[in-house]
Design an enzyme around this catalytic site. Sequence first.
Site, mmCIF file in Angstrom:
data_model
loop_
_atom_site.group_PDB
_atom_site.id
_atom_site.type_symbol
_atom_site.label_atom_id
_atom_site.label_comp_id
_atom_site.label_asym_id
_atom_site.label_seq_id
_atom_site.Cartn_x
_atom_site.Cartn_y
_atom_site.Cartn_z
ATOM 1 N N ARG A 50 0.713 -1.222 -0.021
ATOM 2 C CA ARG A 50 0.015 0.048 -0.080
ATOM 3 C C ARG A 50 0.840 1.280 -0.039
ATOM 4 O O ARG A 50 1.044 1.981 1.140
ATOM 5 C CB ARG A 50 -0.878 -0.138 1.305
ATOM 6 C CG ARG A 50 -1.918 -1.165 1.208
ATOM 7 C CD ARG A 50 -2.685 -1.182 2.659
ATOM 8 N NE ARG A 50 -3.730 -2.081 2.491
ATOM 9 C CZ ARG A 50 -4.441 -2.420 3.612
ATOM 10 N NH1 ARG A 50 -4.515 -1.835 4.535
ATOM 11 N NH2 ARG A 50 -5.341 -3.571 3.532
ATOM 12 N N ASP A 52 2.222 4.929 -0.062
ATOM 13 C CA ASP A 52 1.498 6.190 0.182
ATOM 14 C C ASP A 52 1.518 7.109 -1.034
ATOM 15 O O ASP A 52 2.373 6.995 -2.124
ATOM 16 C CB ASP A 52 2.394 6.983 1.382
ATOM 17 C CG ASP A 52 2.164 6.198 2.556
ATOM 18 O OD1 ASP A 52 1.296 5.448 2.521
ATOM 19 O OD2 ASP A 52 3.098 6.107 3.491
ATOM 20 N N TYR A 110 13.354 -2.037 -1.568
ATOM 21 C CA TYR A 110 13.065 -0.372 -1.905
ATOM 22 C C TYR A 110 14.295 0.372 -2.170
ATOM 23 O O TYR A 110 15.420 0.024 -1.861
ATOM 24 C CB TYR A 110 12.505 0.152 -0.461
ATOM 25 C CG TYR A 110 11.214 -0.277 -0.484
ATOM 26 C CD1 TYR A 110 9.948 0.572 -0.868
ATOM 27 C CD2 TYR A 110 10.624 -1.230 0.449
ATOM 28 C CE1 TYR A 110 8.675 0.333 -0.536
ATOM 29 C CE2 TYR A 110 9.402 -1.680 0.683
ATOM 30 C CZ TYR A 110 8.561 -0.849 0.163
ATOM 31 O OH TYR A 110 7.099 -1.066 0.453
ATOM 32 N N ARG A 198 11.245 5.082 4.775
ATOM 33 C CA ARG A 198 11.189 6.583 4.823
ATOM 34 C C ARG A 198 12.002 7.028 6.260
ATOM 35 O O ARG A 198 12.641 8.202 6.427
ATOM 36 C CB ARG A 198 10.090 7.259 4.542
ATOM 37 C CG ARG A 198 9.377 7.052 3.428
ATOM 38 C CD ARG A 198 8.021 7.518 3.057
ATOM 39 N NE ARG A 198 7.827 8.912 3.594
ATOM 40 C CZ ARG A 198 6.645 9.361 3.612
ATOM 41 N NH1 ARG A 198 5.439 8.421 3.347
ATOM 42 N NH2 ARG A 198 6.313 10.860 3.933
#
Length: 245
Positions: A50, A52, A110, A198
């Site tokens: 999911r 952002d 990532y 993040r």
Amino acid sequence: MRNIKLTIEYEGTNYHGWQVQKNAVTVQECIEKALSRLLGEKTGVVGCSRTDVGVHAYGQVAHFFTASAIPGEKFSYALNNLLPADIVIQKSEEEPENFHARYSSKGKRYRYLICNTAHQSALMRNRACHVRPELDFEQMRKAAEHFEGEHDFAAFQATGGQVRSTVREIYSMAVKRREDSLIELEVTGSGFLYNMVRIIAGTLIYVGMGKLAESDVPGIIRGLDRTKAGKTAPAQGLYLMEIYY
């Protein structure tokens, strides 16, 4: 029913994340609308991650069920004719009925990009986090090594995350300086908490700025206190690169 897997690339700038929402346009919504047009019936899509608002993807994965006779590998061509230019189905293929985009995954990779220049880049403003002060690259590289392995990453989870356990394993993490003035963080792991990558990126930026020492990182991980880590880095620097099955 046939189970079709999609590998999806998208630029997240114009979307309110992946998951369908009532009052905002999302990537999942666009794909479901394209599928409904193609198949002539409402078709739901299940995504793995999911992402952002503003987060990008090279390798988001989703699946859907259909009775259509369209060959699995042809769905990508058909859907790309119906999707906006910033969402592309890079691959479509038929999978066994028990394949699940989310629950079958074994890990994710990532990437986070930092534009460490005096002035913001016009071309990268929506694709990298801009940091003006010169960062200490070597200290960031050393700090990144502390994240590898299995740890309780409670200090690196944003408010709103709902999981049974905050223990995750990071298989590898590397920080490198690219020729295009970007600093690249690459991280692969078994799974990630809400905003975990993040927050790690924000913590490494703090190390690079001298607000945290490289040697502080192990203690921050052990302390399980979100307030001790760096700020959550902006969404536009984050890319979902690959999902492993």
